[in-house]
Design a protein around this motif. Structure first.
Motif, PDB file in Angstrom:
ATOM      1  N   LEU A 171       0.823  -1.204   0.000  1.00  0.00           N
ATOM      2  CA  LEU A 171       0.000   0.000   0.000  1.00  0.00           C
ATOM      3  C   LEU A 171       0.857   1.253   0.000  1.00  0.00           C
ATOM      4  N   THR A 172       0.450   2.234  -0.788  1.00  0.00           N
ATOM      5  CA  THR A 172       1.009   3.581  -0.728  1.00  0.00           C
ATOM      6  C   THR A 172      -0.123   4.524  -0.371  1.00  0.00           C
ATOM      7  N   CYS A 173       0.069   5.326   0.688  1.00  0.00           N
ATOM      8  CA  CYS A 173      -0.965   6.276   1.082  1.00  0.00           C
ATOM      9  C   CYS A 173      -0.313   7.599   1.467  1.00  0.00           C
ATOM     10  N   TRP A 174      -1.117   8.640   1.621  1.00  0.00           N
ATOM     11  CA  TRP A 174      -0.570   9.971   1.869  1.00  0.00           C
ATOM     12  C   TRP A 174      -1.561  10.802   2.673  1.00  0.00           C
ATOM     13  N   GLY A 175      -1.112  11.986   3.071  1.00  0.00           N
ATOM     14  CA  GLY A 175      -1.965  12.886   3.825  1.00  0.00           C
ATOM     15  C   GLY A 175      -1.433  14.294   3.781  1.00  0.00           C
ATOM     16  N   ARG A 176      -2.208  15.220   4.327  1.00  0.00           N
ATOM     17  CA  ARG A 176      -1.815  16.627   4.343  1.00  0.00           C
ATOM     18  C   ARG A 176      -0.646  16.873   5.294  1.00  0.00           C
ATOM     19  N   ASP A 177      -0.458  15.966   6.232  1.00  0.00           N
ATOM     20  CA  ASP A 177       0.699  16.008   7.120  1.00  0.00           C
ATOM     21  C   ASP A 177       0.987  14.583   7.568  1.00  0.00           C
ATOM     22  N   VAL A 178       2.028  14.401   8.372  1.00  0.00           N
ATOM     23  CA  VAL A 178       2.418  13.056   8.797  1.00  0.00           C
ATOM     24  C   VAL A 178       1.298  12.404   9.606  1.00  0.00           C
ATOM     25  N   SER A 179       0.654  13.187  10.449  1.00  0.00           N
ATOM     26  CA  SER A 179      -0.418  12.657  11.286  1.00  0.00           C
ATOM     27  C   SER A 179      -1.565  12.104  10.445  1.00  0.00           C
ATOM     28  N   GLU A 180      -1.970  12.834   9.423  1.00  0.00           N
ATOM     29  CA  GLU A 180      -3.066  12.363   8.581  1.00  0.00           C
ATOM     30  C   GLU A 180      -2.637  11.147   7.761  1.00  0.00           C
ATOM     31  N   ALA A 181      -1.430  11.150   7.242  1.00  0.00           N
ATOM     32  CA  ALA A 181      -0.945   9.994   6.491  1.00  0.00           C
ATOM     33  C   ALA A 181      -0.915   8.751   7.386  1.00  0.00           C
ATOM     34  N   ARG A 182      -0.482   8.928   8.627  1.00  0.00           N
ATOM     35  CA  ARG A 182      -0.453   7.807   9.574  1.00  0.00           C
ATOM     36  C   ARG A 182      -1.870   7.314   9.870  1.00  0.00           C
ATOM     37  N   ARG A 183      -2.811   8.244  10.043  1.00  0.00           N
ATOM     38  CA  ARG A 183      -4.190   7.845  10.289  1.00  0.00           C
ATOM     39  C   ARG A 183      -4.773   7.105   9.091  1.00  0.00           C
ATOM     40  N   HIS A 184      -4.480   7.576   7.895  1.00  0.00           N
ATOM     41  CA  HIS A 184      -4.953   6.884   6.703  1.00  0.00           C
ATOM     42  C   HIS A 184      -4.355   5.477   6.607  1.00  0.00           C
ATOM     43  N   LEU A 185      -3.077   5.353   6.921  1.00  0.00           N
ATOM     44  CA  LEU A 185      -2.434   4.040   6.898  1.00  0.00           C
ATOM     45  C   LEU A 185      -3.108   3.100   7.890  1.00  0.00           C
ATOM     46  N   GLU A 186      -3.281   3.546   9.126  1.00  0.00           N
ATOM     47  CA  GLU A 186      -3.862   2.678  10.144  1.00  0.00           C
ATOM     48  C   GLU A 186      -5.319   2.349   9.816  1.00  0.00           C
ATOM     49  N   GLY A 187      -6.061   3.341   9.329  1.00  0.00           N
ATOM     50  CA  GLY A 187      -7.453   3.101   8.970  1.00  0.00           C
ATOM     51  C   GLY A 187      -7.591   2.139   7.812  1.00  0.00           C
ATOM     52  N   LEU A 188      -6.802   2.340   6.764  1.00  0.00           N
ATOM     53  CA  LEU A 188      -6.861   1.447   5.607  1.00  0.00           C
ATOM     54  C   LEU A 188      -6.419   0.034   5.973  1.00  0.00           C
ATOM     55  N   GLU A 189      -5.384  -0.089   6.787  1.00  0.00           N
ATOM     56  CA  GLU A 189      -4.919  -1.409   7.189  1.00  0.00           C
ATOM     57  C   GLU A 189      -6.011  -2.151   7.968  1.00  0.00           C
ATOM     58  N   PHE A 190      -6.723  -1.441   8.850  1.00  0.00           N
ATOM     59  CA  PHE A 190      -7.839  -2.047   9.575  1.00  0.00           C
ATOM     60  C   PHE A 190      -8.923  -2.498   8.599  1.00  0.00           C
ATOM     61  N   LEU A 191      -9.270  -1.641   7.647  1.00  0.00           N
ATOM     62  CA  LEU A 191     -10.300  -1.974   6.665  1.00  0.00           C
ATOM     63  C   LEU A 191      -9.884  -3.161   5.804  1.00  0.00           C
ATOM     64  N   PHE A 192      -8.611  -3.207   5.417  1.00  0.00           N
ATOM     65  CA  PHE A 192      -8.127  -4.328   4.612  1.00  0.00           C
ATOM     66  C   PHE A 192      -8.228  -5.645   5.391  1.00  0.00           C
ATOM     67  N   GLU A 193      -7.862  -5.598   6.656  1.00  0.00           N
ATOM     68  CA  GLU A 193      -7.939  -6.817   7.469  1.00  0.00           C
ATOM     69  C   GLU A 193      -9.387  -7.282   7.614  1.00  0.00           C
ATOM     70  N   CYS A 194     -10.311  -6.341   7.861  1.00  0.00           N
ATOM     71  CA  CYS A 194     -11.723  -6.703   7.956  1.00  0.00           C
ATOM     72  C   CYS A 194     -12.222  -7.312   6.652  1.00  0.00           C
ATOM     73  N   GLU A 195     -11.889  -6.675   5.541  1.00  0.00           N
ATOM     74  CA  GLU A 195     -12.348  -7.161   4.237  1.00  0.00           C
ATOM     75  C   GLU A 195     -11.775  -8.535   3.929  1.00  0.00           C
ATOM     76  N   LEU A 196     -10.514  -8.731   4.246  1.00  0.00           N
ATOM     77  CA  LEU A 196      -9.873 -10.019   3.985  1.00  0.00           C
ATOM     78  C   LEU A 196     -10.524 -11.122   4.814  1.00  0.00           C
ATOM     79  N   ARG A 197     -10.760 -10.857   6.097  1.00  0.00           N
ATOM     80  CA  ARG A 197     -11.392 -11.857   6.961  1.00  0.00           C
ATOM     81  C   ARG A 197     -12.812 -12.148   6.513  1.00  0.00           C
ATOM     82  N   LEU A 198     -13.543 -11.117   6.101  1.00  0.00           N
ATOM     83  CA  LEU A 198     -14.910 -11.304   5.621  1.00  0.00           C
ATOM     84  C   LEU A 198     -14.931 -12.214   4.396  1.00  0.00           C
TER      85      LEU A 198
END
Length: 204
Positions: A171-198
């Motif tokens: 995955l490559t992700c980004w944000g307006r600052d480091v904090s937002e990029a980190r939040r997007h990474l953590e959020g997407l990773e959670f969503l990917f894990e949920c989708e994969l398990r489903l």
């Protein structure tokens, strides 16, 4: 040359990523924008969990060159592409998580569509689980310039938000600052894990 102040926040995020095991075997790469001309990118071959400020190189966004002569990450061209496409992007994170890598292999369409998850609201602009989050998938390529060109062509006609997946890569992700990029990474990773398990449960 003076390093940007937010580089320290990126170093801390890299340590967090390393602790999570999301950039194994020196994989992955991270960067922050300095200004319209320059960004600072992790040096190739470094363990991302133990990076310091000295492990980041100044890179010219227009040319992908590092004045220091040291070798930036192999995916430098993807970072600079994002900075050219999105003037508001100031931090880019590229990781090799298991969830992102496996999901990118089993999803055969050019788009991973996520809907129905409350954690979609971790992504900027998402207001409800009823919204749809579309994450593009691109076939992996060792020719980064060619890969960047394909992504740029896609972005000319289709909105590209939050991030994208490279098949069998990560995955490559980004944000307006480091904090937002980190939040997007953590959020997407959670969503990917949920989708994969489903999907795994639906196959049983």
């Amino acid at each position: 040359m003076t390093q940007p102040l937010h580089l320290e926040a990126l170093v801390e995020t890299c340590r967090w990523i390393g602790h999570k095991g999301w950039a194994p075997a020196t994989g992955g790469n991270m960067s922050v924008r300095e200004d319209a001309r320059w960004c600072w990118l992790s040096e190739s071959g470094r363990d991302k969990g133990s990076l310091t400020r000295d492990d980041f190189l100044q890179v010219e966004i227009a040319t992908n060159t590092a004045p220091s002569g040291r070798r930036p990450s192999a995916e430098t061209g993807l970072h600079t592409l994002i900075y050219r496409l999105f003037p508001e992007a100031n931090a880019v994170l590229h990781v090799h998580t298991v969830n992102a890598t496996v999901l990118s292999r089993i999803e055969t369409s050019p788009l991973l569509r996520l809907q129905g998850y409350e954690m979609q609201k971790s992504l900027a602009g998402q207001q409800s689980h009823l919204d749809t989050v579309d994450i593009p998938l691109f076939d992996n390529d060792q020719d980064i310039a060619a890969l960047a060109e394909r992504i740029a062509q896609y972005a000319e006609t289709t909105p590209l938000r939050y991030g994208f997946l490279l098949r069998g890569h990560g995955l490559t992700c980004w944000g307006r600052d480091v904090s937002e990029a980190r939040r997007h990474l953590e959020g997407l990773e959670f969503l990917f894990e949920c989708e994969l398990r489903l999907r795994q449960l639906e196959r049983k």
